[in-house]
Design an enzyme around this catalytic site. Sequence first.
Site, PDB file in Angstrom:
ATOM      1  N   TYR A  32       0.876  -1.176   0.000  1.00 24.45           N
ATOM      2  CA  TYR A  32       0.000   0.000   0.000  1.00 24.45           C
ATOM      3  C   TYR A  32       0.907   1.217   0.000  1.00 24.45           C
ATOM      4  O   TYR A  32       2.010   1.173  -0.531  1.00 24.45           O
ATOM      5  CB  TYR A  32      -0.940  -0.111   1.218  1.00 24.45           C
ATOM      6  N   LYS A  76      -5.515  -1.655  -2.444  1.00 28.71           N
ATOM      7  CA  LYS A  76      -6.611  -1.416  -1.499  1.00 28.71           C
ATOM      8  C   LYS A  76      -7.298  -2.721  -1.110  1.00 28.71           C
ATOM      9  O   LYS A  76      -7.608  -2.968   0.056  1.00 28.71           O
ATOM     10  CB  LYS A  76      -7.637  -0.467  -2.121  1.00 28.71           C
ATOM     11  N   ASP A 125      -9.109   7.618  -5.761  1.00 28.21           N
ATOM     12  CA  ASP A 125      -8.156   8.466  -6.489  1.00 28.21           C
ATOM     13  C   ASP A 125      -8.708   9.077  -7.773  1.00 28.21           C
ATOM     14  O   ASP A 125      -8.016   9.171  -8.793  1.00 28.21           O
ATOM     15  CB  ASP A 125      -6.876   7.682  -6.780  1.00 28.21           C
ATOM     16  N   GLY A 176      -9.017  20.568  -1.092  1.00 35.10           N
ATOM     17  CA  GLY A 176      -9.457  19.742  -2.214  1.00 35.10           C
ATOM     18  C   GLY A 176     -10.400  18.669  -1.720  1.00 35.10           C
ATOM     19  O   GLY A 176     -11.046  18.817  -0.676  1.00 35.10           O
ATOM     20  N   SER A 177     -10.472  17.550  -2.432  1.00 36.89           N
ATOM     21  CA  SER A 177     -11.381  16.470  -2.026  1.00 36.89           C
ATOM     22  C   SER A 177     -11.072  15.978  -0.621  1.00 36.89           C
ATOM     23  O   SER A 177     -11.968  15.811   0.208  1.00 36.89           O
ATOM     24  CB  SER A 177     -11.271  15.293  -3.008  1.00 36.89           C
ATOM     25  N   ALA A 178      -9.775  15.732  -0.345  1.00 40.21           N
ATOM     26  CA  ALA A 178      -9.403  15.226   0.973  1.00 40.21           C
ATOM     27  C   ALA A 178      -9.623  16.282   2.040  1.00 40.21           C
ATOM     28  O   ALA A 178     -10.187  16.000   3.109  1.00 40.21           O
ATOM     29  CB  ALA A 178      -7.951  14.765   0.963  1.00 40.21           C
ATOM     30  N   ASN A 233       0.785  13.139   1.749  1.00 34.81           N
ATOM     31  CA  ASN A 233       1.745  12.068   1.546  1.00 34.81           C
ATOM     32  C   ASN A 233       2.023  11.923   0.062  1.00 34.81           C
ATOM     33  O   ASN A 233       1.255  12.430  -0.762  1.00 34.81           O
ATOM     34  CB  ASN A 233       1.259  10.749   2.189  1.00 34.81           C
ATOM     35  N   ASN A 286      -3.791   6.984   8.655  1.00 33.84           N
ATOM     36  CA  ASN A 286      -3.803   6.042   7.547  1.00 33.84           C
ATOM     37  C   ASN A 286      -5.229   5.552   7.327  1.00 33.84           C
ATOM     38  O   ASN A 286      -5.852   5.009   8.233  1.00 33.84           O
ATOM     39  CB  ASN A 286      -2.877   4.857   7.870  1.00 33.84           C
ATOM     40  N   ASN A 287      -5.746   5.748   6.121  1.00 33.21           N
ATOM     41  CA  ASN A 287      -7.105   5.308   5.828  1.00 33.21           C
ATOM     42  C   ASN A 287      -7.303   3.815   6.056  1.00 33.21           C
ATOM     43  O   ASN A 287      -8.440   3.339   6.151  1.00 33.21           O
ATOM     44  CB  ASN A 287      -7.470   5.639   4.381  1.00 33.21           C
TER      45      ASN A 287
END
Length: 571
Positions: free
Chosen positions: A105, A178, A250, A307-309, A422, A466-467
């Site tokens: 990952y 993922k 993504d 942004g999106s995140a 990251n 970390n997701n």
Amino acid sequence: MRSSAEVQKSFVQTPLKGKNILSRPYLNKGSAFTKIEREELNLDGLLPPTVLTLEEQVQRAYQQFKNASNDLQKNNLLNDLHNRNVVLFYRLLKDHLSEMLPIIYTPTVGEAIQEYSHQYHRPDGLYLSIDEADKMDIAIGNVELSSEDIDLIVVTDSESILGIGDWGVGGINIAVGKLAVYTAAAGIDPSRVLPIVLDVGTNNKELLKDPLYLGNRHERVTGEAYNQFIDQFVNKIINKFPKALLHWEDLGNKNARRIIEEYGDYLLTFNDDIQGTGVITLGAVLTALKITKTSLKDHRIVVFGPGSAGIGNADRIHSAMVLEGLSEEEAYDRFWAYDYRGLLTEEIKDLASFQQLYARKLEEIKNWKKDKENKVPLLEVIKQVKPTILIGTSGVTGAFKEEIIREMARYVERPVIMPLSNPTKLAEAIPKDIINWTDGKALIATGSPFDPVEYRGKAYEIGQANNAFVFPGLGLGAIAVKAEKFTETMFAEAANAVAHMAETQTKGDTLLPHIKDLQSVSKTVAIAVAKADIKDGVSRVQEQDVEKLIEKAMWKPEYKTIRPISKAEAN
């Protein structure tokens, strides 16, 4: 096609024999086939004579892993193992998860994506091309799976891969990575998942000039043609696999938002970059509240990189504030969003729709200091707002400079500072500097892994946002209770579960759990999400013993006895 031989039982039966079994990664046991199995399945002479246990195979595979000369080679070695022997791959991963997660990952998967066309070994997943949209039904049919065979799909169009941008068809590796984490962390059955890349072209000139590039050789298709392709994909994939969880990964900012807003209310779907990132960030914030003994509604938050995140983080925190009792407007008033245009204000014409709710009134900043371009510097925002929480999702290396951090710490006893960009080289600040600049007072979470920081005799363990702490449990919980869609309660409960697992008493005020605890965290999140599913009335089951249901749903990397199907059974 996944045959009945691959269903989890105490044993499996298969009509396959000899090399056909060895070529099936869900059946292949390699040197662990017993003497009886070798005789019954026509494997005598096709394997070395010594029979190894799964534990002995793991030991050998780990030695091979350690002998690889760099992380990309380790990634390739693990992928090749997965393509040969699924059980051995996941048992190895389970036994060495902390060490191997950064390989399968982030961050190493980013390098693997960049080298995809040059390191290509074998296809893994489904490749859907906008240039052959008329053949989508055929392509989906070619995976030879029934409507009941898939629980989880991870799909990307590769426009915004991690911190490295547009990498076209190579994005299939982020979907593969993922799904590996889903299985390693939460026990999602790896035979019931499907990675997909939507190849709509690429704007990466390096790829377009590369003679070995394997994807469509044209610029990205955008606008209505892109939207129609996405709509066609969603309709056909859900028609084929109506019970599957659809995980988006993504995508570009605007597409990511539009898609999740369009389909999220009636499909079991979520975007990890928006909602998953928001949940893990909220989890870190909730841990900080426990440490500081404060209420969320009393905090002031600057989002650097909306942004999106960044807005995904803001949305999750905003929702939690509303659940705590604030009105929608009162909660929005706790946020200040800042990007390359400066502080986001209402008169900025090119704000995305998801940014507009966080724009401040121009009147509010009329007396604030401006730079030569008439923008409010970030330092001035810190001075005026006196934020308690600073979140970085900008990808701007070193943006949180010493004067900014020290200024924030002037007004706040325990400032919460989260440089989440990251990979590591893009972090807005490094933990060691933040600890030094705040005299050890800062509460820190980062997007990439960092070593513990020693400061004045105290060890500060840095929690990684970390997701992987979130999406495996979200998926398992939703799949186990056959959820119809995700709700705000489910996301909030996932964040609370993560915060509950953070060891604040023994880990130097870390805001997040340790990666070694990923499997137990994922199970805890899954249980919380499943209970929220049932409470919100979006579950298709009404199981009272949720813990038992989650445990039953978790696949385990164990060999089953393999038996041939007799002629009588075959008939």
